[in-house]
Design a protein around this motif. Structure first.
Motif, mmCIF file in Angstrom:
data_model
loop_
_atom_site.group_PDB
_atom_site.id
_atom_site.type_symbol
_atom_site.label_atom_id
_atom_site.label_comp_id
_atom_site.label_asym_id
_atom_site.label_seq_id
_atom_site.Cartn_x
_atom_site.Cartn_y
_atom_site.Cartn_z
ATOM 1 N N UNK A 34 0.804 -1.212 0.000
ATOM 2 C CA UNK A 34 0.000 0.000 0.000
ATOM 3 C C UNK A 34 0.839 1.265 0.000
ATOM 4 N N UNK A 35 0.146 2.396 -0.086
ATOM 5 C CA UNK A 35 0.804 3.703 -0.018
ATOM 6 C C UNK A 35 0.490 4.321 1.333
ATOM 7 N N UNK A 36 1.486 4.367 2.211
ATOM 8 C CA UNK A 36 1.308 4.830 3.582
ATOM 9 C C UNK A 36 2.059 6.139 3.795
ATOM 10 N N UNK A 37 1.342 7.147 4.266
ATOM 11 C CA UNK A 37 1.949 8.445 4.540
ATOM 12 C C UNK A 37 1.677 8.839 5.985
ATOM 13 N N UNK A 57 -8.235 8.448 1.973
ATOM 14 C CA UNK A 57 -7.554 7.336 2.611
ATOM 15 C C UNK A 57 -8.147 7.074 3.976
ATOM 16 N N UNK A 58 -7.499 6.171 4.717
ATOM 17 C CA UNK A 58 -8.016 5.787 6.036
ATOM 18 C C UNK A 58 -6.864 5.435 6.963
ATOM 19 N N UNK A 59 -7.150 5.488 8.244
ATOM 20 C CA UNK A 59 -6.176 5.135 9.265
ATOM 21 C C UNK A 59 -6.934 4.602 10.473
ATOM 22 N N UNK A 60 -6.231 4.367 11.560
ATOM 23 C CA UNK A 60 -6.843 3.869 12.791
ATOM 24 C C UNK A 60 -6.933 4.987 13.820
ATOM 25 N N UNK A 110 -3.343 5.685 1.716
ATOM 26 C CA UNK A 110 -4.013 6.399 0.640
ATOM 27 C C UNK A 110 -4.778 5.436 -0.257
ATOM 28 N N UNK A 111 -5.913 5.892 -0.762
ATOM 29 C CA UNK A 111 -6.651 5.102 -1.735
ATOM 30 C C UNK A 111 -5.848 5.024 -3.032
ATOM 31 N N UNK A 112 -5.696 3.816 -3.542
ATOM 32 C CA UNK A 112 -5.018 3.575 -4.813
ATOM 33 C C UNK A 112 -5.560 2.261 -5.361
#
Length: 384
Positions: A10-13, A219-222, A257-259
């Motif tokens: 995934x794409x993590x920022x 996008x999403x996170x916890x 991030x959504x991808x």
């Protein structure tokens, strides 16, 4: 926080505190290491999420390699508010931090119990039996705002147990409230805070959406929407006191991030697990699944932003939790409440894990780096 397969695909920022810059930096996770991608184009997470395709933008940016993720994680636990250590921050910055409550049928029942017990855990067990006998699991598949929901509402009013929590749980309007001030959320490894007046509280493991100023979910996170059950149970007018305290909002570790590898449908089908490890050896495990949410995530977004309310810098949206602990920790019938020193870990296969240690809000590092400090820091670094 293990280097999971999701971290590789995934794409993590996210954001880290850079001591050499005396301020935050945007980072992307690649190959188990964090790379600083802060620039004049994207000086803040807000600016990155405003792009039409943030993941595509990052694919051509190498960035400055800072350190392996494990090194930054170790610093995040050690930092404890010390600005001389490279450590993880909450991945959001200028976004408002909003939250939706009472979005799951099972937790909805628990909120009714909180209200009817007036914040007294000793009364909760008897009230739980009475309310559940009337409501049962019939709300589990009920669509909020539907004609069927209106009929359930009428029946509950006749039984004399109608509640403000059931109103937002099955009525047409979702509960949306402000969880924390801009930049006040803490990240992975930090302490989370309980207001000292609370004696009955718990974590709330949730998925948090990252939404831009146009209402597009990027996008999403916890998140851990730390909850003071006794305070809110005494009166819904105490919601602000129950929800917004020093270090009471935890978000992270990264925004995925959504991808092509991750989308809103993955959010809709997400399973979350929670582990609480107490200083006395107590362990509680719980789970929550987005498949049982009473309102679609995009419906919650549309109820938050629109012609009725704008967010020029976007917002982070906690979407509620199914988790409502009822297991006894100490005395029979008293249910669960936190102890100082509890370690809370919220996990999801696609998003990683978010770990924090429970302290009193008055004992957590004070929040001092607000929007004005951020703007001055970015200007001094030539980024704005």
């Amino acid at each position: 926080m293990a280097i999971t397969e999701a971290f590789e695909t995934g794409t993590f920022v996210g954001r880290v505190w850079r001591p050499d810059a005396a301020g935050p930096a945007l980072v992307v996770l690649r190959g188990g290491a964090l790379f600083d991608i802060t620039s004049r184009e994207v000086p803040t997470m807000r600016d990155l999420l405003e792009l039409d395709d943030p993941a595509g933008f990052l694919s051509g940016r190498e960035g400055e390699r800072l350190a392996p993720l494990e090194t930054v994680m170790a610093g995040s636990v050690e930092a404890a508010g010390h600005l001389s250590i490279l450590h993880l921050l909450a991945p959001c910055d200028l976004q408002a931090v909003k939250a939706c409550g009472v979005t799951f049928a099972r937790s909805m029942i628990e909120r009714v119990i909180e209200e009817k017990a007036a914040g007294n855990p000793a009364l909760a067990e008897k009230m739980r039996e009475r309310v559940t006998a009337i409501i049962g699991d019939s709300l589990r598949d009920l669509k909020a705002g539907s004609p069927e929901a209106a009929r359930v509402k009428a029946a509950l009013i006749e039984e004399g147990v109608w509640s403000q929590y059931l109103e937002v749980g099955i009525g047409p309007d979702a509960e949306v409230f402000s969880k924390a001030q801009v930049l006040a959320s803490v990240g992975w490894g930090a302490s989370v805070g309980l207001h000292p007046i609370s004696r009955w509280n718990n974590p709330e493991p949730e998925i948090v959406l990252a939404v831009d100023s146009r209402g597009r979910v990027k996008g999403a996170t916890l998140g851990n929407d730390v909850n003071l059950r006794d305070v809110e149970g005494r009166s819904a007018l105490l919601l602000g006191k129950a929800k917004d305290n020093n270090a009471s909002s935890s978000i992270g570790p990264f925004i995925r991030l959504f991808d092509d590898s991750y989308s809103i449908d993955d959010v809709r089908n997400a399973d979350l697990s929670l582990t609480i490890s107490g200083p006395e050896g107590f362990v509680l495990k719980g789970a929550s699944t987005m498949r049982e949410i009473s309102r679609d995530p995009l419906d919650l977004v549309s109820q938050t932003i629109g012609r009725h309310h704008q967010y020029p810098d976007g917002f982070m949206l906690f979407m509620g939790t199914l988790f409502a602990p009822v297991e006894d920790r100490d005395a029979p019938g008293q249910g669960f409440t936190h102890k100082i020193g509890d370690v809370v870990t919220i996990s999801n296969a696609e998003l990683g894990s978010l770990t924090n240690t429970v302290r009193l809000s008055t004992e957590c590092p004070p929040w001092t780096f607000g929007p004005s400090a951020l703007m001055r820091n970015l200007a001094a670094r030539g980024l704005i």
